[in-house]
Design a protein around this motif. Structure first.
Motif, short mmCIF file in Angstrom:
data_model
loop_
_atom_site.label_atom_id
_atom_site.label_comp_id
_atom_site.label_asym_id
_atom_site.label_seq_id
_atom_site.Cartn_x
_atom_site.Cartn_y
_atom_site.Cartn_z
N LEU A 49 -20.54 -98.40 55.40
CA LEU A 49 -20.97 -96.80 56.50
C LEU A 49 -20.24 -96.46 55.34
O LEU A 49 -21.95 -94.57 55.43
CB LEU A 49 -20.00 -97.18 57.63
N ILE A 50 -19.61 -96.43 54.27
CA ILE A 50 -19.37 -94.95 53.10
C ILE A 50 -20.49 -95.12 52.56
O ILE A 50 -20.73 -94.15 51.94
CB ILE A 50 -18.63 -96.01 52.61
N ALA A 51 -21.16 -96.06 52.24
CA ALA A 51 -22.30 -95.92 51.22
C ALA A 51 -23.21 -95.66 52.14
O ALA A 51 -23.57 -94.69 50.94
CB ALA A 51 -22.46 -97.37 50.70
N LEU A 52 -23.01 -95.86 53.07
CA LEU A 52 -24.54 -94.89 53.62
C LEU A 52 -24.15 -93.37 53.54
O LEU A 52 -24.91 -92.56 53.61
CB LEU A 52 -24.87 -95.01 55.57
N GLY A 53 -23.39 -93.09 53.97
CA GLY A 53 -22.63 -91.35 53.73
C GLY A 53 -22.40 -90.75 52.75
O GLY A 53 -23.33 -89.74 52.34
N ILE A 54 -23.00 -91.81 51.52
CA ILE A 54 -23.73 -91.07 49.79
C ILE A 54 -25.03 -91.45 49.42
O ILE A 54 -24.93 -90.53 49.52
CB ILE A 54 -21.85 -91.87 49.03
N ALA A 76 -23.69 -103.05 63.25
CA ALA A 76 -23.00 -102.06 63.54
C ALA A 76 -24.04 -101.34 64.90
O ALA A 76 -25.31 -101.26 64.44
CB ALA A 76 -23.69 -101.07 61.66
N THR A 77 -23.56 -100.11 64.97
CA THR A 77 -24.18 -99.11 66.52
C THR A 77 -24.54 -98.32 65.94
O THR A 77 -24.51 -97.74 64.97
CB THR A 77 -23.02 -99.28 67.51
N LEU A 78 -25.60 -97.63 66.09
CA LEU A 78 -26.41 -96.31 66.63
C LEU A 78 -25.20 -95.76 66.39
O LEU A 78 -25.06 -94.50 65.39
CB LEU A 78 -26.91 -95.93 67.78
N GLU A 79 -24.29 -95.53 66.90
CA GLU A 79 -22.77 -94.40 66.64
C GLU A 79 -22.07 -94.41 65.99
O GLU A 79 -21.56 -93.54 65.50
CB GLU A 79 -22.04 -95.01 68.26
N GLU A 80 -21.84 -95.95 65.29
CA GLU A 80 -20.98 -95.64 63.86
C GLU A 80 -21.59 -95.06 63.13
O GLU A 80 -22.07 -94.18 62.08
CB GLU A 80 -21.15 -96.87 63.46
N ILE A 81 -23.29 -95.28 63.13
CA ILE A 81 -24.18 -95.18 62.13
C ILE A 81 -24.12 -93.23 62.22
O ILE A 81 -24.58 -92.37 61.47
CB ILE A 81 -25.52 -95.35 62.53
N SER A 82 -24.66 -92.61 63.02
CA SER A 82 -23.97 -91.14 64.06
C SER A 82 -23.49 -90.45 63.30
O SER A 82 -23.95 -89.69 62.48
CB SER A 82 -24.41 -91.35 65.47
N GLU A 83 -22.16 -91.09 63.27
CA GLU A 83 -20.74 -91.15 63.09
C GLU A 83 -20.40 -91.06 61.99
O GLU A 83 -20.11 -89.83 60.48
CB GLU A 83 -19.51 -91.19 63.98
N THR A 84 -21.47 -91.06 61.06
CA THR A 84 -21.41 -91.64 59.23
C THR A 84 -22.56 -90.06 58.77
O THR A 84 -21.95 -89.69 57.99
CB THR A 84 -22.07 -92.58 58.84
N ILE A 104 -31.07 -92.22 61.05
CA ILE A 104 -30.72 -92.35 62.19
C ILE A 104 -31.96 -93.02 62.72
O ILE A 104 -32.63 -93.62 62.88
CB ILE A 104 -30.59 -91.45 63.30
N ALA A 105 -32.91 -92.34 62.28
CA ALA A 105 -34.59 -92.74 62.20
C ALA A 105 -34.89 -94.23 62.37
O ALA A 105 -35.37 -94.68 62.17
CB ALA A 105 -35.83 -92.12 61.38
N MET A 106 -33.93 -94.32 60.62
CA MET A 106 -34.56 -96.04 59.78
C MET A 106 -33.62 -96.90 60.27
O MET A 106 -34.32 -98.36 60.77
CB MET A 106 -34.06 -95.91 58.52
N TYR A 107 -31.67 -96.08 61.11
CA TYR A 107 -31.67 -97.79 61.95
C TYR A 107 -32.66 -97.68 63.08
O TYR A 107 -32.47 -98.68 63.66
CB TYR A 107 -30.30 -96.87 62.62
#
Length: 112
Positions: A49-54, A76-84, A104-107
């Motif tokens: 998740l950190i790597a995704l944020g970066i 991982a959930t959509l909610e976790e991706i969204s918060e990231t 989010i579209a990729m997920y």
């Protein structure tokens, strides 16, 4: 609209090509990734998740695809991706809004 499943497939092919053509660099990068992402005090999922944020804040679509695929495999959930995405926008400003939307579209495309 981007076909993220096709983009992910192409990314894997490009990585495989690099691994074949530049084995030492490819293997070193893979070892670095494996070591950096493994469970420790911070879980592997949280590190992804950190790597995704970066990746969002540096606007690296290939990195985003790779980390989202990793996150999907980790449950991982959509909610976790969204918060990231929220944190990436905090740190990356306007450009992160655009790339956060792409994440989010990729997920959604890759997890369907």
């Amino acid at each position: 609209m981007t076909d993220y499943k096709l983009a992910a497939k192409q990314l894997k092919e490009e990585r495989a090509f690099l691994m074949k053509e530049n084995k030492a660099i490819g293997q070193s990068m893979y070892a670095l990734h494996t070591t950096a992402i493994k469970d420790g005090v911070i879980s592997a999922k949280n590190k992804e998740l950190i790597a995704l944020g970066i990746a969002i804040s540096t606007q690296c679509e290939g990195c985003m695809l790779a980390h989202i695929e990793g996150l999907i495999s980790m449950g991982a959930t959509l909610e976790e991706i969204s918060e990231t995405v929220d944190v990436a926008i905090l740190m990356g400003g306007g450009p992160a809004v655009t790339y956060g939307g792409k994440a989010i579209a990729m997920y959604k495309a890759l997890s369907a």
